[in-house]
Design an enzyme around this catalytic site. Structure first.
Site, mmCIF file in Angstrom:
data_model
loop_
_atom_site.group_PDB
_atom_site.id
_atom_site.type_symbol
_atom_site.label_atom_id
_atom_site.label_comp_id
_atom_site.label_asym_id
_atom_site.label_seq_id
_atom_site.Cartn_x
_atom_site.Cartn_y
_atom_site.Cartn_z
ATOM 1 N N ASP A 219 0.796 -1.322 0.004
ATOM 2 C CA ASP A 219 -0.015 0.012 0.109
ATOM 3 C C ASP A 219 0.912 1.228 -0.112
ATOM 4 O O ASP A 219 0.381 2.428 -0.069
ATOM 5 C CB ASP A 219 -1.045 -0.121 1.233
ATOM 6 C CG ASP A 219 -0.423 0.093 2.735
ATOM 7 O OD1 ASP A 219 0.806 -0.256 2.769
ATOM 8 O OD2 ASP A 219 -1.219 0.365 3.560
ATOM 9 N N CYS A 355 -1.923 3.475 6.223
ATOM 10 C CA CYS A 355 -1.356 2.533 7.423
ATOM 11 C C CYS A 355 -2.448 2.732 8.663
ATOM 12 O O CYS A 355 -2.359 1.878 9.299
ATOM 13 C CB CYS A 355 -0.161 2.692 7.387
ATOM 14 S SG CYS A 355 0.809 2.524 5.883
#
Length: 366
Positions: A219, A355
């Site tokens: 990501d 995150c």
């Protein structure tokens, strides 16, 4: 054979809300009060940004709940920011990784319910486990009365990127790794990912073990914008390192890959900020995720899609920050409102907006 299937929805589908976490006083930042304060403030800023689009649940350890109540009592947002007390004083901010990964459980007669997969978080391969984070997924699901799905593998939410139409993208280094899944083959891990996420095709990108504190989560490298379209973080290093090689490998693999439905990918690149604009991490900050010999994560692909918007990280590099906003405008047009959030401490700690968050999907009606 099971009488139900599990399906991970794409991030752009409607959410019922987003979960975040305040760092605990006895967590990995306990000996670094300035960093703790900055990380707390940046997570709070992200929570307020999200609350312009959808409800927020902020998980807070018991030792900081009164502080959080006082802080957010002064904050007004269009959607509520609800505090959720969690037992344990070693909370962390990286909800994407240690929180449950939410899926839709689909049973007979179109019966659907929300469930959370507990991927057995172990502190990113044993690097930074805390009692609160390793038990968080199970406790949170129990508190919210959401069904917990057990699995035989260890991974984190930031390692898993899906388009909601059968395609999963991830790095091999972050999961086919003895620090998480010793003795398991890639095929064994793939079989369990297919079962728990409902995907049909997995695109493996090599990554690099030990390159950062997550072993190179997807990501911060590549994200699905929509089916068939990928936003790729372009390395911007004065002296190329392994991170540049990881980016080049990802570009090569994705340029010739197809998704689960046979579509080739359109790849849009967004260059990372200039590293020489930022001061190096403080000396002696050993044992803190993202600092001990780890590269800071300043990636514009680490955004969060919310209902009608995108929470887009900014890093204080005017030229690259503006270019990232233009890229978001090109990709999403009038479909989503761009909400930029400046972060400085979180990248040094090894993560960013994506995150620090975990979306909870709405259960589809059909």
């Amino acid at each position: 054979m099971s009488d139900y299937t599990l399906r991970r929805l794409a991030e752009w589908t409607p959410h019922s809300g987003v979960i975040l976490g305040w760092p605990g006083l006895e967590g990995i930042l306990k000996d670094y009060p300035d960093m703790l304060a900055k990380a707390t403030q940046e997570v709070s800023n992200i929570a307020q940004a999200i609350a312009h689009f959808e409800p927020v649940t902020l998980t807070v350890g018991a030792e900081r709940i009164e502080e959080a109540e006082a802080y957010f009592s002064e904050i007004e947002t269009p959607f509520p920011i609800q505090l959720h007390r969690i037992e344990g004083d070693s909370m962390d901010v990286w909800l994407r990784d240690f929180g449950p990964v939410f899926v839709i459980k689909e049973g007979p007669r179109d019966n659907r319910s929300l469930a959370g997969v507990d991927y057995n978080f172990n502190g990113w391969g044993g690097r930074y486990p805390t009692p609160t984070t390793t038990e968080f997924a199970e406790k949170f699901l129990r508190d919210k009365r959401i069904e917990r799905i057990e699995t035989s593998i260890v991974t984190e939410g930031g390692a898993l990127e899906t388009d909601g139409e059968g395609t999963l993208m991830l790095t091999e280094s972050s999961i086919v790794n003895d620090n998480r899944n010793p003795g398991k083959s890639r095929q064994e891990i793939e079989n369990e990912l297919v079962r728990t996420l409902g995907v049909e095709k997995i695109i493996w990108i090599p990554g690099r073990p030990g390159l950062d504190s997550t072993d190179c989560h997807i990501d911060a490298l590549a994200r699905f914008v929509r089916p068939g379209v990928i936003l790729l973080s372009k390395a911007n290093e004065a002296k190329p390192t392994e991170w540049t090689i990881v980016y080049e490998e990802a570009l090569e693999i994705l340029s010739s890959a197809t998704d689960a439905r046979g579509r080739p990918f359109e790849i849009i690149e967004v260059e990372e900020p200039d590293e020489d604009l930022f001061e190096p991490p403080p000396k002696g900050a050993l044992g803190v995720k993202g600092i001990e010999d780890d590269r800071a994560v300043r990636s514009y692909t680490n955004y969060l899609l919310v209902n009608g918007g995108i929470i887009l990280p900014q890093f204080g590099d005017p030229a690259h920050d503006a270019a990232a906003i233009r890229a978001a405008q090109m990709l999403f047009g009038l479909e989503r409102r761009i909400y930029p959030v400046l972060i400085d401490q979180l990248p040094i700690l090894g993560g960013g907006v994506h995150c620090a968050t975990q979306e909870v999907p709405l259960i589809p009606e059909n």
